[in-house]
Design an enzyme around this catalytic site. Structure first.
Site, PDB file in Angstrom:
ATOM      1  N   GLU A 165     -59.092  29.116 -67.377  1.00  0.00           N
ATOM      2  CA  GLU A 165     -59.967  29.936 -68.235  1.00  0.00           C
ATOM      3  C   GLU A 165     -59.355  30.081 -69.619  1.00  0.00           C
ATOM      4  O   GLU A 165     -58.154  30.332 -69.762  1.00  0.00           O
ATOM      5  CB  GLU A 165     -60.200  31.311 -67.604  1.00  0.00           C
ATOM      6  CG  GLU A 165     -61.184  31.237 -66.440  1.00  0.00           C
ATOM      7  CD  GLU A 165     -61.443  32.603 -65.804  1.00  0.00           C
ATOM      8  OE1 GLU A 165     -60.765  33.582 -66.175  1.00  0.00           O
ATOM      9  OE2 GLU A 165     -62.322  32.680 -64.943  1.00  0.00           O
ATOM     10  N   ASP A 179     -81.106  18.888 -78.959  1.00  0.00           N
ATOM     11  CA  ASP A 179     -80.700  18.618 -77.573  1.00  0.00           C
ATOM     12  C   ASP A 179     -80.858  17.114 -77.344  1.00  0.00           C
ATOM     13  O   ASP A 179     -81.956  16.621 -77.096  1.00  0.00           O
ATOM     14  CB  ASP A 179     -81.573  19.431 -76.613  1.00  0.00           C
ATOM     15  CG  ASP A 179     -81.158  19.229 -75.155  1.00  0.00           C
ATOM     16  OD1 ASP A 179     -80.360  18.308 -74.881  1.00  0.00           O
ATOM     17  OD2 ASP A 179     -81.643  19.999 -74.296  1.00  0.00           O
ATOM     18  N   THR A 202     -75.874  16.507 -72.564  1.00  0.00           N
ATOM     19  CA  THR A 202     -75.208  16.198 -71.309  1.00  0.00           C
ATOM     20  C   THR A 202     -74.284  15.014 -71.576  1.00  0.00           C
ATOM     21  O   THR A 202     -74.406  14.329 -72.594  1.00  0.00           O
ATOM     22  CB  THR A 202     -76.209  15.784 -70.210  1.00  0.00           C
ATOM     23  OG1 THR A 202     -76.969  14.678 -70.695  1.00  0.00           O
ATOM     24  CG2 THR A 202     -77.148  16.927 -69.850  1.00  0.00           C
ATOM     25  N   ARG A 259     -70.949  14.023 -64.783  1.00  0.00           N
ATOM     26  CA  ARG A 259     -71.963  15.079 -64.938  1.00  0.00           C
ATOM     27  C   ARG A 259     -71.303  16.271 -65.618  1.00  0.00           C
ATOM     28  O   ARG A 259     -70.414  16.908 -65.072  1.00  0.00           O
ATOM     29  CB  ARG A 259     -72.516  15.490 -63.571  1.00  0.00           C
ATOM     30  CG  ARG A 259     -73.166  14.347 -62.837  1.00  0.00           C
ATOM     31  CD  ARG A 259     -74.064  14.832 -61.748  1.00  0.00           C
ATOM     32  NE  ARG A 259     -75.347  15.208 -62.293  1.00  0.00           N
ATOM     33  CZ  ARG A 259     -76.339  14.351 -62.534  1.00  0.00           C
ATOM     34  NH1 ARG A 259     -76.206  13.077 -62.266  1.00  0.00           N
ATOM     35  NH2 ARG A 259     -77.478  14.782 -63.041  1.00  0.00           N
TER      36      ARG A 259
HETATM   37  C1  LIG Z   1     -81.058  16.425 -68.681  1.00  0.00           C
HETATM   38  C2  LIG Z   1     -81.394  17.381 -69.771  1.00  0.00           C
HETATM   39  C3  LIG Z   1     -80.902  18.693 -69.780  1.00  0.00           C
HETATM   40  C4  LIG Z   1     -80.238  19.351 -68.598  1.00  0.00           C
HETATM   41  O1  LIG Z   1     -79.181  18.812 -68.061  1.00  0.00           O
HETATM   42  P1  LIG Z   1     -78.682  19.222 -66.581  1.00  0.00           P
HETATM   43  O2  LIG Z   1     -77.325  18.636 -66.608  1.00  0.00           O
HETATM   44  O3  LIG Z   1     -79.635  18.554 -65.644  1.00  0.00           O
HETATM   45  O4  LIG Z   1     -78.684  20.689 -66.477  1.00  0.00           O
HETATM   46  C5  LIG Z   1     -81.159  19.491 -70.879  1.00  0.00           C
HETATM   47  N1  LIG Z   1     -81.871  19.034 -71.905  1.00  0.00           N
HETATM   48  C6  LIG Z   1     -82.396  17.800 -71.923  1.00  0.00           C
HETATM   49  C7  LIG Z   1     -83.194  17.362 -73.085  1.00  0.00           C
HETATM   50  C8  LIG Z   1     -82.185  16.935 -70.848  1.00  0.00           C
HETATM   51  O5  LIG Z   1     -82.723  15.716 -70.874  1.00  0.00           O
END
Ligand SMILES: *Cc1c(COP(=O)(O)O)cnc(C)c1O
Length: 423
Positions: free
Chosen positions: A59, A203, A229, A238
């Site tokens: 942490e 994102d 991600t 992951r």
């Molecule tokens: C895949 C994805 C996420 C979420 O990712 P997880 O690891 O499945 O929680 C968030 N935003 C976008 C645009 C994604 O394609």
């Protein structure tokens, strides 16, 4: 294809689980995986994510931990952070978010209060749950207003986005999504965010690998926060990262820990560091451009076969097919293609008259097949399999699906997948 036994210790300790892993290895080896959010990581990434780094609690952040014994872990995390900053050209990187969804939640925690208005693309239009969609915590605890794509073009209309932003004055604006076949205009979103004094969050979960490889424009000059991600086109474990200018570093770090999470997953941090190192090599740049070239060629081949594609094609790794004119639902098509060894997911298309559990479309992409070394010379065959597979699925012709399965296997045998035991 029978693969050699892997994971001997696992096999000895838990044969039941080992058999399931072996079956999954076989499945990933012997199917044409077209799900655009999936990939094959390298053996090096797999090895890093299975190390004893996972035994540690850490942490805090490098040099500022709440636990002793962090001599090596600090260096691992600092390496991942430095590599992320260099690769994406950003001033700050946080590599601790457990996955994309918690990374986005941390952004809300950093920049908004419960009840604030936030804006993102609607899920059925190609957005992500965490961009303020109603069933998500982000849509329950915040007031989500949602933009879409135009019915006539299948593309985001930035004038509509601006009008909505001026009317609703969101604190946060998300751009990016999960079913967007077109280039995101980060500069235009930044202009809108500036006009309404919102924080712009790019994102780029789906396209991070394309950005790293120079095959999609970078949000770095425009976005306040970049969320991604690490396991989609970026081809890492992951996990997720949040990146920003230095001025937002404190807010983001505080939101991830202690705001939202406890100890980081150090084995994942290590594997992220490895993936970022791989992504900085010339071969990754070639991969990223090949992913796009393959998707464009596949889109052309599907159009030539009379398929309807949302927005008429693709600029990136992803194609959203509308099967309405074929008279086959997305779910029936996806399940039939799966029996033919071609793995896709059923997906809503914008303005879909059908329900999300049996929508009109399927979503496909080229990252995984590109990681196997397949190129534009192979995608005409892929388009033919999809065409024949959708027809056979609609007609319930199991013989035709098995015939495709044999042809798929014949091609895949000549292109072994990275990270899997080879026979
Ligand atoms: C895949 C994805 C996420 C979420 O990712 P997880 O690891 O499945 O929680 C968030 N935003 C976008 C645009 C994604 O394609």
């Amino acid at each position: 294809m029978s693969l050699p036994l892997s994971h001997p210790a696992l096999l000895a300790a838990d044969p039941e689980l080992a058999a399931l892993v072996a079956a999954e290895e076989r499945l990933q080896s012997d199917t044409l995986r077209l799900i655009p959010s999936e990939n094959y990581v390298s053996t090096a990434v797999l090895e890093a994510s299975g190390t004893v780094l996972q035994n540690k609690y850490s942490e805090g952040y490098p040099g500022r931990r709440y636990y002793e014994g962090q001599q090596n872990i600090d260096k691992v995390e600092a390496l991942a952070v430095d590599r992320a900053k260099a690769l994406f050209g950003v001033e700050h990187a946080n590599v601790q978010p457990y996955s994309g969804s918690p990374a986005n939640l941390a952004v809300y925690l950093a920049f908004a209060e419960p009840g604030d208005t936030v804006m993102g693309m609607a899920l059925p239009m190609g957005g992500h749950l965490t961009h303020g969609w109603g069933v998500s915590a982000t849509g329950k605890w915040f007031r989500g207003v949602q933009y879409g794509v135009r019915a006539d073009t299948g593309r985001v209309d930035l004038d509509e986005v601006r009008d909505l932003a001026l009317k609703e004055r969101p604190k946060l604006i998300f751009c990016g999504g999960t079913a967007l076949p077109r280039t995101i205009d980060f500069a235009a979103f930044a202009e809108i965010a500036r006009e309404v004094d919102a924080v712009l969050v790019a994102d780029v979960a789906h396209i991070a690998g394309l950005i790293a490889g120079g095959a999609h424009p970078s949000p770095a000059p425009y976005a306040d926060v970049i969320s991604t991600t690490t396991h989609k086109t970026l081809r890492g474990p992951r996990g997720a990262m949040l990146m920003s200018r230095a001025s937002h570093a404190k807010a983001i770090d505080k939101a991830v820990f202690p705001g939202l999470q406890g100890g980081p997953h150090n084995q994942t941090t290590a594997a992220i560091a490895v993936a970022l190192h791989e992504a900085a090599q010339p071969a990754f740049c070639a991969y990223a451009h090949q992913v796009v070239a393959n998707a464009k060629a596949l889109a052309e081949a599907l159009l030539a076969r009379g398929f309807d594609l949302v927005s008429g094609g693709t600029d990136n790794h992803l194609i959203l097919m509308d099967l309405t004119s074929r008279g086959v639902s997305g779910k029936v098509a996806a399940k039939g293609l799966d029996r033919a060894g071609v793995v896709v997911n059923y997906n809503t298309v914008p303005y879909d008259p059908r329900k999300p559990f049996d929508p009109s479309g399927i979503r496909i992409g080229t990252p995984a097949l590109t990681s196997r070394g397949l190129g534009v010379e192979h995608v005409a065959m892929v388009a033919e399999w999809i065409d024949r597979g959708v027809a056979a699925a609609g007609a319930g012709d199991e013989g035709a699906l098995s015939a495709i399965r044999q042809e798929v296997m014949a091609l895949l045998t000549t292109h072994p997948a990275p990270g899997l035991p080879q026979s």
